[in-house]
Each structure stands twice: as structure tokens, then as C-alpha cells.
Design an enzyme around this catalytic site. Structure first.
Site, PDB file in Angstrom:
ATOM      1  N   LYS A 297      -5.621   3.186  -6.291  1.00  0.00           N
ATOM      2  CA  LYS A 297      -6.589   2.977  -7.375  1.00  0.00           C
ATOM      3  C   LYS A 297      -7.870   2.487  -6.730  1.00  0.00           C
ATOM      4  O   LYS A 297      -7.916   1.380  -6.184  1.00  0.00           O
ATOM      5  CB  LYS A 297      -6.055   1.952  -8.382  1.00  0.00           C
ATOM      6  CG  LYS A 297      -7.120   1.470  -9.363  1.00  0.00           C
ATOM      7  CD  LYS A 297      -6.566   0.522 -10.409  1.00  0.00           C
ATOM      8  CE  LYS A 297      -7.687  -0.251 -11.097  1.00  0.00           C
ATOM      9  NZ  LYS A 297      -7.214  -1.103 -12.200  1.00  0.00           N
TER      10      LYS A 297
ATOM     11  N   GLY B 145      -9.892  -7.371 -18.357  1.00  0.00           N
ATOM     12  CA  GLY B 145      -9.385  -8.642 -18.890  1.00  0.00           C
ATOM     13  C   GLY B 145     -10.057  -9.107 -20.173  1.00  0.00           C
ATOM     14  O   GLY B 145      -9.747 -10.188 -20.669  1.00  0.00           O
TER      15      GLY B 145
ATOM     16  N   ALA C 185      -8.234  -0.801 -18.188  1.00  0.00           N
ATOM     17  CA  ALA C 185      -9.013  -2.039 -18.353  1.00  0.00           C
ATOM     18  C   ALA C 185      -9.542  -2.233 -19.769  1.00  0.00           C
ATOM     19  O   ALA C 185     -10.021  -1.304 -20.403  1.00  0.00           O
ATOM     20  CB  ALA C 185     -10.177  -2.111 -17.381  1.00  0.00           C
ATOM     21  N   GLY C 186      -9.428  -3.459 -20.238  1.00  0.00           N
ATOM     22  CA  GLY C 186     -10.032  -3.851 -21.508  1.00  0.00           C
ATOM     23  C   GLY C 186      -9.125  -3.722 -22.720  1.00  0.00           C
ATOM     24  O   GLY C 186      -9.483  -4.149 -23.810  1.00  0.00           O
TER      25      GLY C 186
ATOM     26  N   ASN D  67      -2.851  -4.662 -17.955  1.00  0.00           N
ATOM     27  CA  ASN D  67      -2.229  -5.784 -17.254  1.00  0.00           C
ATOM     28  C   ASN D  67      -2.314  -7.043 -18.107  1.00  0.00           C
ATOM     29  O   ASN D  67      -1.326  -7.490 -18.680  1.00  0.00           O
ATOM     30  CB  ASN D  67      -2.922  -5.995 -15.893  1.00  0.00           C
ATOM     31  CG  ASN D  67      -2.280  -7.075 -15.048  1.00  0.00           C
ATOM     32  OD1 ASN D  67      -1.533  -7.927 -15.519  1.00  0.00           O
ATOM     33  ND2 ASN D  67      -2.546  -7.073 -13.771  1.00  0.00           N
ATOM     34  N   THR D  68      -3.538  -7.577 -18.261  1.00  0.00           N
ATOM     35  CA  THR D  68      -3.707  -8.850 -18.964  1.00  0.00           C
ATOM     36  C   THR D  68      -3.164  -8.807 -20.388  1.00  0.00           C
ATOM     37  O   THR D  68      -2.630  -9.817 -20.875  1.00  0.00           O
ATOM     38  CB  THR D  68      -5.201  -9.251 -18.986  1.00  0.00           C
ATOM     39  OG1 THR D  68      -5.716  -9.116 -17.662  1.00  0.00           O
ATOM     40  CG2 THR D  68      -5.389 -10.683 -19.445  1.00  0.00           C
TER      41      THR D  68
END
Lengths: 66, 254
Positions: B96, B157, B183-184, B205-206
Site C-alpha cells: 500500500k 481516522g 480511510a475515513g 482500521n480505526t
């Protein structure tokens, strides 16, 4: 022999190769990836890569990340 | 089936491994998410702590395809070095590409991302660049030969979800390679929305690791991504300004 490992100057005795250094630091079997003087080594090269006084060693691994 | 380079996956969820409360919760969350691809970062080992656990072993990582990132890189050269370090593990060929241009927004640097992707393609990597949701940038990355394009939904995040669904859908429409929204993502609704827009996968992830119950959220994300994909494949009804009755207008008993 004096080495710079991950930015730390350290004195090691009885260490001749990268493989020896990993064992000395008790990091064997923990997925260490090694760069010796800015040259990235494959796992199979660890045992043969001979260290010299003043060498710069970076030892990295996978950590959590996204 | 999600095909990225020579790899094939039945799950469309790519899961990051950062910031979980502990290894047990993480392992369980990874397990229930049904993911087949885990992302990682590459960092210095603590050489003074011989008892540190082997992260990959703790996670049973041998069961998964590993997708290391180049997080921390600010230039193409730094990203290439991190990618090569990751490959030297002998455990993966996918990378990535993540080159951050600004540390407040963590938005990716498009120029350095393009440069890094080109170098890594020439080196034989399977390249998945994390990029902004710019439609032309996505096209230029695809023209280089990257194996998937990963536009951000919103800053890393942030949990803000898809800020520009038009751009994501335009990227999907033009792409002939997988589009993975990365992301996001904050909620299952965001993940389902990405899939309904036609994304081939979602990387998050987050949203899971930071949830009050990461294991339950991992399951929710799995189901949301499956539901969103099914919805996309089924083809939703067009939006109209006025009502259309579902029940027959004739035959009323009065």
C-alpha cells in the site's frame, strides 16, 4: 566491535554476522528485517552478512497499522 | 471475487491492524470480520526489549495476505525503501503506497504517490496506492499500471465517511482495476455506501479498532460491505421527487 543499531551506538563481542547480532539481541524468530549500511538484506542473507566495525544496522519489523 | 494482481479474495473488507486495545480483541475482531487482507506498518524493532511479542504470530498472520503500507514516508524514495524492507520479510509482494504530504490532514501527496507507484511497479511489486479522491489522479495511476486504486473517503481516522460520493462514483465508473475506498470510514453505513457506489472493496482500521466494541463492529462492517455489494449488484431504483404507490390504486372496497 562498535555498531550503530537503530541509531544506538553499541559495543558487541563475539558477533560476526547479522544472524549473530539478531541472536545476541534475542530477536531471533521475531520477524526481524535487516538493512546493513543502507542495503536491505533478504532473510537468507542474514547468516552470511559479515559485520565490520562502524557498520550501520537497521532492524525493523511489522507493527499494527492501517 | 475481488482480484488484485495475481491474488483473489472472496472478502471485500481489508482490515488495518493499528490501535486495537489488545491482541485478544484484535485477533477476535480480525476473525469475525472475515477479512483475508491485513495491513501493517514497518517500524524499528525495540532492540532493548527481547521479550516483545511477534506481532504476526500473535495475529496468526500466516492465514492472511499481508498488505504492508509505507506510512511514515514523505517522499517517493522513502516509500520505496519501506516497501523494499517489507518485501525483504519474504512474506508479501503487495504494497500500500502511502506518502503523506501534510501531517495535520494526513492527506496523501499526489505527485510523490505517482512517483513511488511507478518505481515500485518497475520493481515488480503489486501496487495499491492510497490516494485522494481526485478522478484524474486515479486515471493517471491506473495508466501507470497499478493493481488497484485506493481513494480516501475522508482524512485518515476522521470517521467522516464519504465526503465526495460523486468523485468516488466517477473513479469507479472509469476504472478497469479494483477501486478500494480507504480511510475515513466511520460507520457500517459509510462502508455500505462505498460498496453501493460500486467500490470493489473497503479498507478500514480505526472504525473497528476505535469502536466501543471492536469485535461487534468488525462483524457489522463485514455485513455492511456484503449488503452494500449486493445492493450495488441488484441495481437500486432511481430516485424520484414524488411518491409512487406500492399498493394497487384500483379495486378499493368502499
Amino acid at each position: 566491535m562498535k555498531l550503530v543499531v537503530n541509531g544506538n551506538t553499541m559495543e558487541v563481542a563475539g558477533v560476526q554476522t547479522v544472524g549473530d547480532l539478531i541472536k545476541e539481541l534475542k530477536l531471533a524468530g521475531k520477524g526481524a528485517i535487516v538493512e546493513l549500511n543502507e542495503e536491505i538484506l533478504s532473510k537468507s542473507e542474514h547468516a552470511e552478512a559479515v559485520l565490520a566495525n562502524g557498520d550501520k544496522v537497521e532492524i525493523v519489523h511489522f507493527v499494527g497499522g492501517g | 471475487m475481488l482480484k488484485i494482481g495475481n491474488h483473489e479474495f472472496s472478502s471485500r473488507l481489508l482490515l488495518g491492524t493499528g490501535k486495537f486495545p489488545n491482541f485478544d480483541v484484535q485477533k477476535e475482531a480480525v476473525n469475525v470480520s472475515g477479512t483475508e487482507i491485513l495491513t501493517f506498518a514497518v517500524r524499528r524493532m525495540n532492540i532493548f526489549e527481547p521479550d516483545q511479542p511477534n506481532f504476526l504470530e500473535k495475529l496468526d498472520a500466516s492465514k492472511y495476505t499481508l498488505l504492508p503500507n509505507t506510512a511514515g514516508a514523505k517522499t517517493a524514495e522513502e516509500a520505496v525503501r519501506i516497501a523494499k524492507l517489507a518485501k525483504a520479510s519474504g512474506l508479501c509482494d503487495m504494497i500500500k503506497v502511502e506518502v503523506i504530504g501534510d501531517f495535520k490532514t494526513l492527506l496523501p501527496d499526489p505527485v510523490e504517490t505517482l512517483r513511488a507507484s511507478e518505481i515500485l511497479l518497475n520493481e515488480g511489486f503489486t501496487v495499491l496506492p492510497y490516494a485522494s479522491d481526485d478522478v484524474l489522479l486515479a486515471k493517471k495511476l491506473e495508466d501507470l499500471g497499478v493493481h488497484a486504486i485506493m481513494p480516501g473517503a475522508s482524512p485518515i481516522g476522521s470517521g467522516l465517511g464519504i465526503i465526495n460520493p460523486l468523485n468516488i462514483s466517477l473513479i469507479v465508473e472509469q476504472a478497469t482495476i479494483p477501486v478500494i475506498v480507504d480511510a475515513g470510514i466511520g460507520s457500517p453505513a459509510d462502508a455500505a455506501f462505498a460498496m453501493e457506489l460500486g467500490a470493489d472493496g473497503v479498507l478500514l482500521n480505526t472504525a473497528v479498532s476505535g469502536a466501543e466494541d471492536p469485535v461487534k463492529m468488525a462483524k457489522a462492517m463485514k455485513l455492511a460491505i456484503e449488503a452494500g455489494r449486493l445492493g450495488f449488484e441488484a441495481g437500486r431504483i432511481p430516485k424520484k421527487r414524488y411518491a409512487t404507490a406500492s399498493s394497487p390504486l384500483e379495486g378499493m372496497s368502499v
